[in-house]
Design an enzyme around this catalytic site. Sequence first.
Site, mmCIF file in Angstrom:
data_model
loop_
_atom_site.group_PDB
_atom_site.id
_atom_site.type_symbol
_atom_site.label_atom_id
_atom_site.label_comp_id
_atom_site.label_asym_id
_atom_site.label_seq_id
_atom_site.Cartn_x
_atom_site.Cartn_y
_atom_site.Cartn_z
ATOM 1 N N ARG A 89 -20.292 50.549 9.528
ATOM 2 C CA ARG A 89 -19.436 51.055 8.708
ATOM 3 C C ARG A 89 -18.094 50.363 8.618
ATOM 4 O O ARG A 89 -17.545 49.887 7.672
ATOM 5 C CB ARG A 89 -19.274 52.513 8.432
ATOM 6 N N TYR A 90 -17.410 50.369 9.869
ATOM 7 C CA TYR A 90 -16.182 49.761 10.088
ATOM 8 C C TYR A 90 -16.307 48.400 10.838
ATOM 9 O O TYR A 90 -17.214 48.028 11.616
ATOM 10 C CB TYR A 90 -15.179 50.757 10.811
ATOM 11 N N ARG A 93 -16.830 48.465 15.015
ATOM 12 C CA ARG A 93 -17.622 49.434 15.694
ATOM 13 C C ARG A 93 -18.869 49.872 14.996
ATOM 14 O O ARG A 93 -18.987 49.421 13.884
ATOM 15 C CB ARG A 93 -16.778 50.549 16.086
ATOM 16 N N CYS A 102 -31.836 66.773 19.222
ATOM 17 C CA CYS A 102 -30.322 67.326 19.832
ATOM 18 C C CYS A 102 -31.010 68.317 20.918
ATOM 19 O O CYS A 102 -32.179 69.216 20.453
ATOM 20 C CB CYS A 102 -29.794 68.074 18.794
ATOM 21 N N CYS A 106 -27.225 72.537 15.186
ATOM 22 C CA CYS A 106 -25.985 73.089 14.502
ATOM 23 C C CYS A 106 -26.630 73.381 13.190
ATOM 24 O O CYS A 106 -27.027 72.519 12.475
ATOM 25 C CB CYS A 106 -24.793 72.512 14.492
ATOM 26 N N CYS A 109 -25.084 70.897 10.436
ATOM 27 C CA CYS A 109 -25.147 69.635 10.875
ATOM 28 C C CYS A 109 -25.185 68.435 9.625
ATOM 29 O O CYS A 109 -25.812 68.790 8.489
ATOM 30 C CB CYS A 109 -26.457 69.432 11.486
ATOM 31 N N ARG A 111 -26.184 65.464 9.701
ATOM 32 C CA ARG A 111 -27.311 64.751 9.426
ATOM 33 C C ARG A 111 -28.605 65.861 9.616
ATOM 34 O O ARG A 111 -29.645 65.536 10.031
ATOM 35 C CB ARG A 111 -27.376 63.788 10.506
ATOM 36 N N ASP A 271 -18.717 68.390 6.233
ATOM 37 C CA ASP A 271 -19.255 67.303 5.224
ATOM 38 C C ASP A 271 -20.211 68.421 4.269
ATOM 39 O O ASP A 271 -20.769 69.497 4.600
ATOM 40 C CB ASP A 271 -20.079 66.436 6.283
ATOM 41 N N ASP A 308 -14.659 62.861 6.177
ATOM 42 C CA ASP A 308 -15.647 61.487 5.667
ATOM 43 C C ASP A 308 -15.709 61.609 4.431
ATOM 44 O O ASP A 308 -16.510 62.551 3.715
ATOM 45 C CB ASP A 308 -16.945 61.725 6.511
ATOM 46 N N LYS A 315 -13.915 57.613 7.276
ATOM 47 C CA LYS A 315 -12.869 58.801 7.424
ATOM 48 C C LYS A 315 -11.681 58.572 7.021
ATOM 49 O O LYS A 315 -11.090 57.527 7.383
ATOM 50 C CB LYS A 315 -12.778 59.061 9.059
HETATM 51 S S1 SF4 Z 1 -23.947 68.428 14.669
HETATM 52 FE FE1 SF4 Z 1 -26.245 67.846 14.172
HETATM 53 S S2 SF4 Z 1 -26.250 65.846 15.605
HETATM 54 FE FE2 SF4 Z 1 -24.504 66.886 16.201
HETATM 55 S S3 SF4 Z 1 -25.340 68.201 17.895
HETATM 56 FE FE3 SF4 Z 1 -25.300 69.520 15.864
HETATM 57 S S4 SF4 Z 1 -27.354 69.063 15.375
HETATM 58 FE FE4 SF4 Z 1 -27.201 67.706 16.524
#
Ligand code: SF4
Length: 344
Positions: A89-90, A93, A102, A106, A109, A111, A271, A308, A315
């Site tokens: 994206r940048y 990097r 994971c 979360c 999340c 993603r 997000d 973001d 960002k």
């Molecule tokens: S935010 Fe998403 S990618 Fe990051 S640790 Fe939590 S579940 Fe995994």
Amino acid sequence: MSGRHTESQALPNVGNARSHDVTSIERVVARYAVAITPALNDVLDRDSVEDPVARQFVPNPAELESSDNERADPIGDDSHSPVEGVVHRYPDRVLLKLTDICAAYCRFCFRRETVGKGAGVLSTARLAHALDYIRAHGEIWEVILTGGDPLVLSARRLRALADRIAAIAHVRVLRVHTRVPIAAPSRITAALVRALKASKKTVYVAVHVNHPRELSAAAREACARFVDAGIPLLSQTVLLRGVNDEPEVLGALMRVLVECRIKPYYLHHCDLAPGTAHWRTEIARGQSLSRALRGRFSGLCQPTYVLDIPGGYGKSPIGPNYFLGDEAQGYEVEDFRGERHAYP
Ligand code: SF4
């Protein structure tokens, strides 16, 4: 412990899961990855519906409600992915997405439409293509390992990757984004730390942590293993309604991070991932929290509040502005108490 739990009996028997009807919870589990680790189970309060640690991992029927503003790929990874596993994206990097797994998932999340749902680990052939891309782009100064969570991988696998990155001279910095020191601290072994150092690059680890209680004794020891080995730590925190959107909690978190030798880095505005509206605060709230931190806590305790930009534009800092006015009217600077002073 990692992976996707599809059985309702795999859910932790904590207050906020018990308070919802089983059918709704099962629909969430069918749609999104769910997992919680023994280490997190040890720090969450099983009897509290509002427990700030439990709420981050225990599914909630509110996740089934999406608005038109929310999107499957909220930060636009796909539009900047030249080869599978790489996001460029940048200019200087790239993200290298090694796995979609994971240690714990979360509920907010960014993603969430991909984590815990794919092939697990980037295949040997795809990893080779991703490294070819990095090798061919001399402007790539930093490689950021992400996922999923790269530290669910074995030390042996990480060592093999580090050896290959070591051979790419123009890459100077290897950064790892992870929640494993919090969610599964026993995975941070001496062998894993040695594996990252085998890259012969400057290694940074950015730890995702949202509430002071996540930094259990075991998590602190895991973080110390990196710093003692010469790997600096940064933090990433997601601003979450009911978890860390009070100045006392956010400030306490930043202090604990600094005490653990983790430099507060980013405070992310949550997000626009599907089913996450119940987590998001107003941006004005995040700005007022940033002001409160600056007013009451050490300069070491100040993360940058960032958004973001939806669509993949990267960002941008969206914290408060302390320098006001213009050339014609004159300038003013706001101090940490909120008082303004003329600047000649
Ligand atoms: S935010 Fe998403 S990618 Fe990051 S640790 Fe939590 S579940 Fe995994």
